[in-house]
Design a protein around this motif. Structure first.
Motif, PDB file in Angstrom:
ATOM      1  N   PHE A   1     -38.760  28.841  65.796  1.00 53.18           N
ATOM      2  CA  PHE A   1     -37.508  29.580  65.689  1.00 53.18           C
ATOM      3  C   PHE A   1     -37.031  29.660  64.236  1.00 53.18           C
ATOM      4  N   MET A   2     -37.076  28.530  63.525  1.00 56.08           N
ATOM      5  CA  MET A   2     -36.598  28.530  62.132  1.00 56.08           C
ATOM      6  C   MET A   2     -37.529  29.339  61.226  1.00 56.08           C
ATOM      7  N   TRP A   3     -38.818  29.360  61.527  1.00 56.92           N
ATOM      8  CA  TRP A   3     -39.745  30.174  60.743  1.00 56.92           C
ATOM      9  C   TRP A   3     -39.364  31.648  60.863  1.00 56.92           C
TER      10      TRP A   3
ATOM     11  N   ASN B   1     -36.645  36.436  58.530  1.00 62.75           N
ATOM     12  CA  ASN B   1     -35.768  37.593  58.688  1.00 62.75           C
ATOM     13  C   ASN B   1     -34.434  37.449  57.967  1.00 62.75           C
ATOM     14  N   HIS B   2     -34.277  36.379  57.212  1.00 61.96           N
ATOM     15  CA  HIS B   2     -33.057  36.162  56.431  1.00 61.96           C
ATOM     16  C   HIS B   2     -33.409  35.794  54.988  1.00 61.96           C
ATOM     17  N   SER B   3     -34.384  36.478  54.440  1.00 64.86           N
ATOM     18  CA  SER B   3     -34.810  36.328  53.036  1.00 64.86           C
ATOM     19  C   SER B   3     -35.103  34.882  52.653  1.00 64.86           C
ATOM     20  N   GLY B   4     -35.672  34.119  53.570  1.00 56.59           N
ATOM     21  CA  GLY B   4     -36.061  32.750  53.281  1.00 56.59           C
ATOM     22  C   GLY B   4     -34.924  31.742  53.322  1.00 56.59           C
TER      23      GLY B   4
ATOM     24  N   ASP C   1     -26.370  33.072  67.786  1.00 60.48           N
ATOM     25  CA  ASP C   1     -26.477  34.526  67.977  1.00 60.48           C
ATOM     26  C   ASP C   1     -27.911  35.001  67.756  1.00 60.48           C
ATOM     27  N   TYR C   2     -28.545  34.478  66.701  1.00 59.75           N
ATOM     28  CA  TYR C   2     -29.911  34.889  66.399  1.00 59.75           C
ATOM     29  C   TYR C   2     -30.877  34.379  67.466  1.00 59.75           C
TER      30      TYR C   2
ATOM     31  N   TYR D   1     -33.556  36.436  69.645  1.00 56.47           N
ATOM     32  CA  TYR D   1     -34.961  36.021  69.670  1.00 56.47           C
ATOM     33  C   TYR D   1     -35.434  35.778  71.107  1.00 56.47           C
ATOM     34  N   LEU D   2     -34.581  35.173  71.919  1.00 53.52           N
ATOM     35  CA  LEU D   2     -34.933  34.944  73.323  1.00 53.52           C
ATOM     36  C   LEU D   2     -35.089  36.264  74.070  1.00 53.52           C
ATOM     37  N   ASN D   3     -34.235  37.231  73.783  1.00 63.18           N
ATOM     38  CA  ASN D   3     -34.378  38.565  74.392  1.00 63.18           C
ATOM     39  C   ASN D   3     -35.712  39.197  74.003  1.00 63.18           C
TER      40      ASN D   3
END
Length: 196
Positions: free
Chosen positions: A35-37, A42-45, A56-57, A61-63
């Motif tokens: 998940f963190m990867w 997707n958040h510029s590192g 929220d993210y 991701y689950l969807n």
């Protein structure tokens, strides 16, 4: 005594295995590392995020993962065109030294691509094509929601109507997927990842 000791060791190992997961879908774990990867990619590192932002993210991701699971259940992962595309991508990926040098990164990048293609293919079938190619359903949607389209006729607002109908189809699909495949979020583990 030995039996009790084994049960304690098993319990600690079992709890430890689940402790590193932020969620599960249909009993399959979604690991914190995975998940963190994806989040950082997707958040510029950047990994510094408040709990609410991560929550929220994670839901997004689950969807995404639910749609991929639906595609697999429908056999999209066995499609010849899909298999060829993945094979070609994997061959191209092996030539990239930065990625191929790190086995974990290589595996995550390849898995992300496989899932993205599956999600795209099933979304095309279940959402995009329906909204763009079923004129009767689109007109019916427009008629049911005319109050929101006072600024013009069906023909003038068709692009917006298609977009709105796609949003509705996607929401309905996700609701159905969450009913079909049980989703559990491990809030305590997600809170450990929050930095702000």
């Amino acid at each position: 005594m030995r039996k009790t000791y084994c049960i304690i060791i098993f319990s600690l190992t079992f709890a430890g295995a689940f402790a590193q997961n932020v969620a599960s879908i249909n009993g399959k774990p979604v690991g914190s590392k995975e998940f963190m990867w994806v989040y950082k990619k997707n958040h510029s590192g950047v990994a510094n995020a408040a709990f609410k932002e991560l929550e929220d993210y994670l839901n997004l991701y689950l969807n995404f993962k639910l749609k991929v699971l639906d595609a697999i259940e429908m056999g999209f992962d066995k499609d010849t065109a899909y298999l060829t595309e993945i094979k070609n991508y994997e061959a191209a990926l092996r030539t990239r030294k930065k990625i191929s040098n790190t086995k974990a990164t290589y595996s995550m990048v390849l898995n992300e691509y496989k899932n993205a293609v599956l999600m795209f293919n099933i979304s095309e079938l279940k959402v995009w094509d329906k909204a763009q190619n079923d004129e009767d359903q689109l007109r019916s949607f427009y008629e049911r929601n005319k109050l929101f389209y006072k600024d013009g006729s069906f023909e003038e607002l068709k692009g917006k109507i298609i977009n709105d109908y796609q949003d509705v189809l996607e929401r309905e699909w996700v609701v159905a997927l969450r009913k079909k495949y049980p989703v559990k979020v491990y809030e305590a583990e997600l809170r450990k990842l929050a930095k702000l």
